[in-house]
Design a protein around this motif. Sequence first.
Motif, PDB file in Angstrom:
ATOM      1  N   THR A  18       0.831  -1.217   0.000  1.00  0.00           N
ATOM      2  CA  THR A  18       0.000   0.000   0.000  1.00  0.00           C
ATOM      3  C   THR A  18       0.863   1.264   0.000  1.00  0.00           C
ATOM      4  OG1 THR A  18      -0.176   0.073   2.412  1.00  0.00           O
ATOM      5  CG2 THR A  18      -1.855  -1.179   1.219  1.00  0.00           C
ATOM      6  N   ARG A  19       0.253   2.355  -0.470  1.00  0.00           N
ATOM      7  CA  ARG A  19       0.860   3.685  -0.435  1.00  0.00           C
ATOM      8  C   ARG A  19      -0.058   4.582   0.360  1.00  0.00           C
ATOM      9  NH1 ARG A  19       2.520   4.457  -6.840  1.00  0.00           N
ATOM     10  NH2 ARG A  19       4.181   2.880  -6.822  1.00  0.00           N
ATOM     11  N   GLU A  20       0.516   5.235   1.359  1.00  0.00           N
ATOM     12  CA  GLU A  20      -0.267   6.075   2.263  1.00  0.00           C
ATOM     13  C   GLU A  20       0.014   7.533   1.924  1.00  0.00           C
ATOM     14  OE1 GLU A  20      -2.351   4.248   4.269  1.00  0.00           O
ATOM     15  OE2 GLU A  20      -1.448   2.674   3.057  1.00  0.00           O
ATOM     16  N   PRO A  21      -0.987   8.272   1.441  1.00  0.00           N
ATOM     17  CA  PRO A  21      -0.727   9.613   0.935  1.00  0.00           C
ATOM     18  C   PRO A  21      -0.279  10.615   2.014  1.00  0.00           C
ATOM     19  CG  PRO A  21      -3.081   9.130   0.923  1.00  0.00           C
ATOM     20  CD  PRO A  21      -2.380   7.854   1.271  1.00  0.00           C
ATOM     21  N   ILE A  22       0.728  11.402   1.626  1.00  0.00           N
ATOM     22  CA  ILE A  22       1.176  12.527   2.457  1.00  0.00           C
ATOM     23  C   ILE A  22       0.533  13.806   1.928  1.00  0.00           C
ATOM     24  CG2 ILE A  22       3.177  13.921   3.141  1.00  0.00           C
ATOM     25  CD1 ILE A  22       4.868  11.304   2.770  1.00  0.00           C
ATOM     26  N   ASP A  23       0.616  13.974   0.607  1.00  0.00           N
ATOM     27  CA  ASP A  23      -0.016  15.100  -0.101  1.00  0.00           C
ATOM     28  C   ASP A  23      -0.338  14.572  -1.502  1.00  0.00           C
ATOM     29  OD1 ASP A  23       2.268  15.326  -1.706  1.00  0.00           O
ATOM     30  OD2 ASP A  23       3.074  17.084  -0.678  1.00  0.00           O
ATOM     31  N   PRO A  24      -0.816  15.391  -2.434  1.00  0.00           N
ATOM     32  CA  PRO A  24      -1.241  14.832  -3.735  1.00  0.00           C
ATOM     33  C   PRO A  24      -0.127  14.125  -4.516  1.00  0.00           C
ATOM     34  CG  PRO A  24      -2.123  17.045  -3.450  1.00  0.00           C
ATOM     35  CD  PRO A  24      -1.150  16.823  -2.322  1.00  0.00           C
ATOM     36  N   VAL A  25       1.132  14.394  -4.211  1.00  0.00           N
ATOM     37  CA  VAL A  25       2.206  13.780  -5.008  1.00  0.00           C
ATOM     38  C   VAL A  25       3.124  12.853  -4.212  1.00  0.00           C
ATOM     39  CG1 VAL A  25       2.233  15.673  -6.674  1.00  0.00           C
ATOM     40  CG2 VAL A  25       3.754  15.777  -4.688  1.00  0.00           C
ATOM     41  N   ARG A  26       2.984  12.805  -2.892  1.00  0.00           N
ATOM     42  CA  ARG A  26       3.923  12.013  -2.087  1.00  0.00           C
ATOM     43  C   ARG A  26       3.194  10.969  -1.259  1.00  0.00           C
ATOM     44  NH1 ARG A  26       5.452  17.532  -1.133  1.00  0.00           N
ATOM     45  NH2 ARG A  26       7.357  18.086  -2.248  1.00  0.00           N
ATOM     46  N   TYR A  27       3.931   9.892  -0.972  1.00  0.00           N
ATOM     47  CA  TYR A  27       3.321   8.828  -0.177  1.00  0.00           C
ATOM     48  C   TYR A  27       4.376   8.115   0.644  1.00  0.00           C
ATOM     49  CZ  TYR A  27       5.113   5.914  -3.997  1.00  0.00           C
ATOM     50  OH  TYR A  27       5.923   5.315  -4.924  1.00  0.00           O
ATOM     51  N   ILE A  28       3.926   7.338   1.631  1.00  0.00           N
ATOM     52  CA  ILE A  28       4.790   6.400   2.344  1.00  0.00           C
ATOM     53  C   ILE A  28       4.465   5.020   1.795  1.00  0.00           C
ATOM     54  CG2 ILE A  28       5.343   5.365   4.582  1.00  0.00           C
ATOM     55  CD1 ILE A  28       4.492   8.041   5.871  1.00  0.00           C
ATOM     56  N   GLY A  29       5.463   4.330   1.289  1.00  0.00           N
ATOM     57  CA  GLY A  29       5.233   3.026   0.664  1.00  0.00           C
ATOM     58  C   GLY A  29       6.202   1.977   1.160  1.00  0.00           C
ATOM     59  N   ASN A  30       6.166   0.820   0.504  1.00  0.00           N
ATOM     60  CA  ASN A  30       7.092  -0.259   0.862  1.00  0.00           C
ATOM     61  C   ASN A  30       7.536  -0.991  -0.403  1.00  0.00           C
ATOM     62  OD1 ASN A  30       5.337  -2.775   0.452  1.00  0.00           O
ATOM     63  ND2 ASN A  30       4.047  -1.548   1.807  1.00  0.00           N
ATOM     64  N   ARG A  31       8.450  -1.933  -0.257  1.00  0.00           N
ATOM     65  CA  ARG A  31       9.113  -2.554  -1.404  1.00  0.00           C
ATOM     66  C   ARG A  31       8.408  -3.802  -1.940  1.00  0.00           C
ATOM     67  NH1 ARG A  31      14.010  -0.209  -2.047  1.00  0.00           N
ATOM     68  NH2 ARG A  31      14.874   0.856  -0.229  1.00  0.00           N
ATOM     69  N   SER A  32       7.196  -4.087  -1.514  1.00  0.00           N
ATOM     70  CA  SER A  32       6.536  -5.302  -2.007  1.00  0.00           C
ATOM     71  C   SER A  32       6.292  -5.215  -3.511  1.00  0.00           C
ATOM     72  CB  SER A  32       5.205  -5.494  -1.277  1.00  0.00           C
ATOM     73  OG  SER A  32       4.556  -6.631  -1.804  1.00  0.00           O
ATOM     74  N   SER A  33       6.677  -6.279  -4.241  1.00  0.00           N
ATOM     75  CA  SER A  33       6.536  -6.296  -5.706  1.00  0.00           C
ATOM     76  C   SER A  33       5.187  -6.831  -6.157  1.00  0.00           C
ATOM     77  CB  SER A  33       7.621  -7.192  -6.309  1.00  0.00           C
ATOM     78  OG  SER A  33       7.437  -8.538  -5.860  1.00  0.00           O
ATOM     79  N   GLY A  34       4.532  -7.617  -5.307  1.00  0.00           N
ATOM     80  CA  GLY A  34       3.285  -8.283  -5.694  1.00  0.00           C
ATOM     81  C   GLY A  34       3.493  -9.643  -6.334  1.00  0.00           C
ATOM     82  N   LEU A  35       4.750 -10.062  -6.531  1.00  0.00           N
ATOM     83  CA  LEU A  35       5.017 -11.324  -7.240  1.00  0.00           C
ATOM     84  C   LEU A  35       4.405 -12.534  -6.530  1.00  0.00           C
ATOM     85  CD1 LEU A  35       8.732 -10.742  -8.313  1.00  0.00           C
ATOM     86  CD2 LEU A  35       6.793 -11.116  -9.859  1.00  0.00           C
ATOM     87  N   GLN A  36       4.514 -12.598  -5.177  1.00  0.00           N
ATOM     88  CA  GLN A  36       3.963 -13.759  -4.462  1.00  0.00           C
ATOM     89  C   GLN A  36       2.426 -13.784  -4.553  1.00  0.00           C
ATOM     90  OE1 GLN A  36       5.748 -16.494  -2.776  1.00  0.00           O
ATOM     91  NE2 GLN A  36       3.692 -17.168  -3.314  1.00  0.00           N
ATOM     92  N   GLY A  37       1.799 -12.633  -4.399  1.00  0.00           N
ATOM     93  CA  GLY A  37       0.340 -12.581  -4.495  1.00  0.00           C
ATOM     94  C   GLY A  37      -0.150 -12.946  -5.896  1.00  0.00           C
ATOM     95  N   TYR A  38       0.561 -12.474  -6.911  1.00  0.00           N
ATOM     96  CA  TYR A  38       0.181 -12.811  -8.288  1.00  0.00           C
ATOM     97  C   TYR A  38       0.377 -14.301  -8.562  1.00  0.00           C
ATOM     98  CZ  TYR A  38      -1.016  -8.180 -10.058  1.00  0.00           C
ATOM     99  OH  TYR A  38      -1.660  -6.994 -10.296  1.00  0.00           O
ATOM    100  N   ALA A  39       1.451 -14.882  -7.997  1.00  0.00           N
ATOM    101  CA  ALA A  39       1.658 -16.334  -8.143  1.00  0.00           C
ATOM    102  C   ALA A  39       0.514 -17.092  -7.473  1.00  0.00           C
ATOM    103  CB  ALA A  39       2.998 -16.737  -7.537  1.00  0.00           C
ATOM    104  N   LEU A  40       0.055 -16.604  -6.338  1.00  0.00           N
ATOM    105  CA  LEU A  40      -1.101 -17.229  -5.658  1.00  0.00           C
ATOM    106  C   LEU A  40      -2.345 -17.133  -6.534  1.00  0.00           C
ATOM    107  CD1 LEU A  40      -0.327 -15.870  -2.123  1.00  0.00           C
ATOM    108  CD2 LEU A  40      -0.844 -18.290  -2.561  1.00  0.00           C
ATOM    109  N   ALA A  41      -2.578 -15.965  -7.142  1.00  0.00           N
ATOM    110  CA  ALA A  41      -3.767 -15.782  -7.974  1.00  0.00           C
ATOM    111  C   ALA A  41      -3.711 -16.699  -9.205  1.00  0.00           C
ATOM    112  CB  ALA A  41      -3.889 -14.320  -8.393  1.00  0.00           C
TER     113      ALA A  41
END
Length: 228
Positions: A18-41
């Motif tokens: 997830t990305r948590e908005p700070i303002d319209p252009v900035r966010y706090i995020g993390n390095r998850s690629s989604g590869l494991q979730g997509y492999a599950l799907a």
Amino acid sequence: GRPRDLAGRKIVVSAGGTREPIDPVRYIGNRSSGLQGYALARTAVARGAEVTLVAANVALPDPAGATVVRVESAAQLREAVLAASGDADVVVMAAAVADFRPAARHEAKIKKTDAEPEPIRLTKNPDILAELGERRREAPDGAGGACPHVIVGFAAETHDVLANGQAKLARKGCDLLVVNRVGEGLAFGTPDNAATVLVAGGEPVEVPLGPKEDLADAVWDLVATRLA
Ligand code: C5P
């Protein structure tokens, strides 16, 4: 080929970070690629399931045969997962959900000035996995349909994997907890994964280092057993 042992089952998988908005252009995020979730799907579709994939900021093509709901923030991911899980048999929370978000979202872009910047105050996000577990625990017996039958969580632990994992499994009220081994050049953005799958009321299952599809299939084997 894979068994069609998830045929007719409705499965929700969350993926990405997830990305948590700070303002319209900035966010706090993390390095998850989604590869494991997509492999599950992908593997769940191959085993016959009807899959809703809730994808948070994933730069991967939609897996064929899955319904993909794209979200950005933890709040949006929560809405999408809860909406899809009402009549689901299984929910797998593979997404890296931010534990905190900025308490206030600035409507305008924060300007750089000569003054010291204001600190960003954080507030807690709701724990979606724990919420699903709680709903199920509170559902009257035989309510049927209102809660998923099988709830799967993920956790990244660096030490005391079994003890920390078992405590988290109980605290979150899930059936399976996939504990990734982190810090061995594994996980984020790599095609391979190694994990211990903790099983409520059962023995842990070790999944050796291999493609993320292999870990996904090991999870579905355990899910199919619990659905049967
Ligand atoms: O507590 P921790 O973040 O280690 O738990 C990870 C698990 O909980 C993952 O399955 C993740 O998707 C889920 N989670 C959640 N909501 C949060 C934080 C984590 O559902 N706010």
